[in-house]
Design a protein around this motif. Structure first.
Motif, short mmCIF file in Angstrom:
data_model
loop_
_atom_site.label_atom_id
_atom_site.label_comp_id
_atom_site.label_asym_id
_atom_site.label_seq_id
_atom_site.Cartn_x
_atom_site.Cartn_y
_atom_site.Cartn_z
N ASN A 108 -124.59 101.74 16.52
CA ASN A 108 -123.98 103.07 16.36
C ASN A 108 -122.52 103.14 16.81
O ASN A 108 -122.02 104.21 17.13
N THR A 109 -121.83 102.01 16.81
CA THR A 109 -120.39 102.01 17.02
C THR A 109 -119.72 101.79 15.67
O THR A 109 -120.36 101.34 14.71
N TRP A 110 -118.45 102.11 15.60
CA TRP A 110 -117.69 101.91 14.37
C TRP A 110 -116.75 100.73 14.56
O TRP A 110 -116.22 100.51 15.64
N ALA A 111 -116.53 99.98 13.48
CA ALA A 111 -115.61 98.84 13.52
C ALA A 111 -114.67 98.92 12.32
O ALA A 111 -115.06 99.37 11.24
N TRP A 112 -113.44 98.50 12.54
CA TRP A 112 -112.49 98.37 11.44
C TRP A 112 -112.62 96.98 10.86
O TRP A 112 -112.64 96.00 11.60
N LEU A 113 -112.71 96.90 9.54
CA LEU A 113 -112.76 95.61 8.85
C LEU A 113 -111.63 95.54 7.84
O LEU A 113 -111.32 96.54 7.17
N LEU A 114 -111.03 94.38 7.74
CA LEU A 114 -110.07 94.13 6.68
C LEU A 114 -110.80 93.34 5.61
O LEU A 114 -111.24 92.21 5.84
N LEU A 115 -111.00 93.97 4.44
CA LEU A 115 -111.69 93.32 3.33
C LEU A 115 -110.64 92.79 2.35
O LEU A 115 -109.75 93.53 1.94
N ARG A 116 -110.77 91.53 2.02
CA ARG A 116 -109.91 90.92 1.02
C ARG A 116 -110.79 90.18 0.04
O ARG A 116 -111.75 89.52 0.43
N ALA A 117 -110.44 90.29 -1.23
CA ALA A 117 -111.24 89.61 -2.25
C ALA A 117 -110.36 89.29 -3.44
O ALA A 117 -109.32 89.91 -3.67
N GLY A 118 -110.83 88.33 -4.21
CA GLY A 118 -110.16 87.97 -5.44
C GLY A 118 -111.19 87.72 -6.52
O GLY A 118 -112.38 87.50 -6.25
N VAL A 119 -110.73 87.75 -7.75
CA VAL A 119 -111.60 87.51 -8.89
C VAL A 119 -111.56 86.03 -9.22
O VAL A 119 -110.49 85.45 -9.36
N ASP A 120 -112.72 85.42 -9.30
CA ASP A 120 -112.83 84.00 -9.65
C ASP A 120 -113.06 83.89 -11.15
O ASP A 120 -114.18 84.05 -11.62
#
Length: 143
Positions: A108-120
């Motif tokens: 029940n805590t919040w976290a910041w995530l950096l999402l990075r993705a690319g198209v293969d």
């Protein structure tokens, strides 16, 4: 066809591939980076084991195996933005995703995530004679 019958295959290549895979896995663990993959054509997703740590999942839990599961854990506005970016990447309008999101963990805590993705596009396959299947492959780092 077994790998041993492919042109250029030998034990040295197999060993090199295994070493590269292990190096990549160690780098992801050392940097607390979680990997993910999504196939928009089938809606199948897979997540690396590091997601368990990020989401604070209990050891016995089998949750977290779908993209929808992850999207439900995101803050509403972040979910909306990520869904838009995923649709754009799946349709070919966008080749990468770079977004910071907030995710609710199981403690029940919040976290910041950096999402990075690319198209293969290297794994694109013709379907129905026209459409191409695009894999979206990414990482998540807690910031």
């Amino acid at each position: 066809m077994p790998y041993s019958m492919l042109p250029g295959y030998n034990k040295k290549n197999r060993s090199m591939i295994k070493t590269k895979r292990l190096t990549r896995e160690r780098a992801m663990r050392a940097t607390a980076t979680a990997g993910w993959l999504w196939d928009p054509a089938t809606n199948a997703a897979s997540f690396s084991p590091e997601w368990r740590d990020i989401l604070a999942l209990p050891a016995h839990s089998r949750r977290g195996a779908t993209l929808e599961f992850l999207l439900r854990r995101l803050r509403e506005m972040d979910r909306f933005l990520l869904e838009q970016l995923l649709r754009a990447a799946a349709s070919g309008e966008k080749d990468n995703i770079d977004l910071a999101v907030r995710v609710r963990r199981f403690d029940n805590t919040w976290a910041w995530l950096l999402l990075r993705a690319g198209v293969d596009n290297t794994r694109s396959v013709l379907r129905n004679g026209k459409e191409k299947s695009r894999l979206i492959i990414g990482t998540a780092v807690e910031v």
